[in-house]
Write a protein that holds these residues in place. Structure first.
Motif, PDB file in Angstrom:
ATOM      1  N   GLN A  11       0.840  -1.252  -0.007  1.00  0.00           N
ATOM      2  CA  GLN A  11      -0.131   0.113  -0.203  1.00  0.00           C
ATOM      3  C   GLN A  11       0.982   1.301   0.142  1.00  0.00           C
ATOM      4  O   GLN A  11       0.540   2.153  -0.710  1.00  0.00           O
ATOM      5  CB  GLN A  11      -1.156  -0.039   1.298  1.00  0.00           C
ATOM      6  N   PHE A  12       2.007   1.145   0.703  1.00  0.00           N
ATOM      7  CA  PHE A  12       2.799   2.379   0.932  1.00  0.00           C
ATOM      8  C   PHE A  12       3.481   2.641  -0.511  1.00  0.00           C
ATOM      9  O   PHE A  12       3.573   3.658  -1.091  1.00  0.00           O
ATOM     10  CB  PHE A  12       3.939   2.022   1.878  1.00  0.00           C
ATOM     11  N   GLU A  17       2.138   6.904  -6.634  1.00  0.00           N
ATOM     12  CA  GLU A  17       1.005   7.844  -7.159  1.00  0.00           C
ATOM     13  C   GLU A  17       1.221   9.228  -6.898  1.00  0.00           C
ATOM     14  O   GLU A  17       1.080   9.996  -7.738  1.00  0.00           O
ATOM     15  CB  GLU A  17      -0.195   7.283  -6.669  1.00  0.00           C
ATOM     16  N   LYS A  18       1.879   9.523  -6.034  1.00  0.00           N
ATOM     17  CA  LYS A  18       2.053  10.862  -5.387  1.00  0.00           C
ATOM     18  C   LYS A  18       3.380  11.535  -5.485  1.00  0.00           C
ATOM     19  O   LYS A  18       3.730  12.590  -5.139  1.00  0.00           O
ATOM     20  CB  LYS A  18       1.723  10.962  -4.044  1.00  0.00           C
ATOM     21  N   LEU A  74       4.199  15.778  -5.329  1.00  0.00           N
ATOM     22  CA  LEU A  74       4.998  16.069  -4.216  1.00  0.00           C
ATOM     23  C   LEU A  74       6.185  16.624  -4.723  1.00  0.00           C
ATOM     24  O   LEU A  74       6.503  17.672  -4.084  1.00  0.00           O
ATOM     25  CB  LEU A  74       5.276  14.926  -3.234  1.00  0.00           C
ATOM     26  N   ARG A  75       7.039  16.239  -5.710  1.00  0.00           N
ATOM     27  CA  ARG A  75       8.068  16.770  -6.351  1.00  0.00           C
ATOM     28  C   ARG A  75       7.661  18.173  -6.782  1.00  0.00           C
ATOM     29  O   ARG A  75       8.553  19.250  -6.554  1.00  0.00           O
ATOM     30  CB  ARG A  75       8.446  15.816  -7.268  1.00  0.00           C
ATOM     31  N   THR A  97      -6.305  10.805   6.174  1.00  0.00           N
ATOM     32  CA  THR A  97      -5.047  11.529   7.143  1.00  0.00           C
ATOM     33  C   THR A  97      -3.752  11.534   6.477  1.00  0.00           C
ATOM     34  O   THR A  97      -2.966  12.250   6.627  1.00  0.00           O
ATOM     35  CB  THR A  97      -4.938  10.887   8.533  1.00  0.00           C
ATOM     36  N   VAL A  98      -3.514  10.696   5.358  1.00  0.00           N
ATOM     37  CA  VAL A  98      -2.469  10.367   4.641  1.00  0.00           C
ATOM     38  C   VAL A  98      -1.892  11.732   3.965  1.00  0.00           C
ATOM     39  O   VAL A  98      -0.693  12.037   3.947  1.00  0.00           O
ATOM     40  CB  VAL A  98      -2.401   9.222   3.593  1.00  0.00           C
ATOM     41  N   HIS A  99      -2.828  12.415   3.185  1.00  0.00           N
ATOM     42  CA  HIS A  99      -2.431  13.511   2.416  1.00  0.00           C
ATOM     43  C   HIS A  99      -2.133  14.719   3.036  1.00  0.00           C
ATOM     44  O   HIS A  99      -1.340  15.341   3.067  1.00  0.00           O
ATOM     45  CB  HIS A  99      -3.643  13.799   1.396  1.00  0.00           C
TER      46      HIS A  99
END
Length: 182
Positions: A8-9, A15-16, A20-21, A57-59
């Motif tokens: 999952q990580f 995907e992100k 994020l970059r 909460t992850v985002h």
């Protein structure tokens, strides 16, 4: 970490990573530092993944960690700004219309230079509010400050951004004359 959580990580990181970059670049203005910030952020996220893996909460957590990593990097006393004496050429995409690509590049350059001159906390708020489209409350939670602070930093940041862009407009005729070959 269990194999299921590890997978999952990995999916989340794949995907992100690009977004994020981009966010890190908007904040720091340097692609290499942006990559370092994303890597540090993902390492920290990996350590906390079992606690924050719920999607809601992850985002927020990853944005908070990225901003904290950047502010920590910016505050380090041993860190010195790199003095650049040249420009690394970008890879050209032949599928893009040269006229519109040149206009977009110019506009991006103006905004990035102006954004780079805004103080760090104000820049962080501007990126979160206008580039990441987060609300005042979400930005306050990520930066661990009050909503009033986010609002005041946004106002001051926009004023500083406008002033920086006006300075660039004023410098444009001077730079054009200096750049002419006689």
């Amino acid at each position: 970490m269990r194999a299921e959580e590890e997978e999952q990580f990995r999916v989340f990181a794949r995907e992100k990573a690009a977004s994020l970059r981009r966010m890190a670049y908007l904040v720091c203005g340097d692609w290499h530092l942006a990559e370092d910030l994303v890597q540090t952020t993902l390492i920290k996220l990996h350590g906390a993944w079992s606690r924050v893996q719920r999607k809601d909460t992850v985002h927020r957590y990853v944005h908070t960690v990225l901003m904290r990593c950047w502010l920590d990097e910016f505050r380090r006393p041993w860190r010195r700004r790199e003095h650049r004496d040249g420009v690394v050429p970008e890879v050209v995409d032949p599928a893009v219309d040269p006229a519109s690509a040149g206009q977009r590049d110019w506009a991006k350059g103006v905004v990035h230079r102006a954004l780079a001159s805004v103080p760090p906390r104000q820049r962080a708020v501007l990126v979160l509010r206008y580039f990441e489209d987060l609300s005042v409350a979400e930005s306050a939670a990520i930066l661990r400050c009050s909503e009033g602070t986010v609002k005041s930093q946004t106002s001051r940041g926009l004023t500083a951004l406008r002033a920086a862009m006006e300075r660039q407009d004023e410098d444009l005729p001077r730079l054009a004359v200096e750049g002419m070959a006689w």
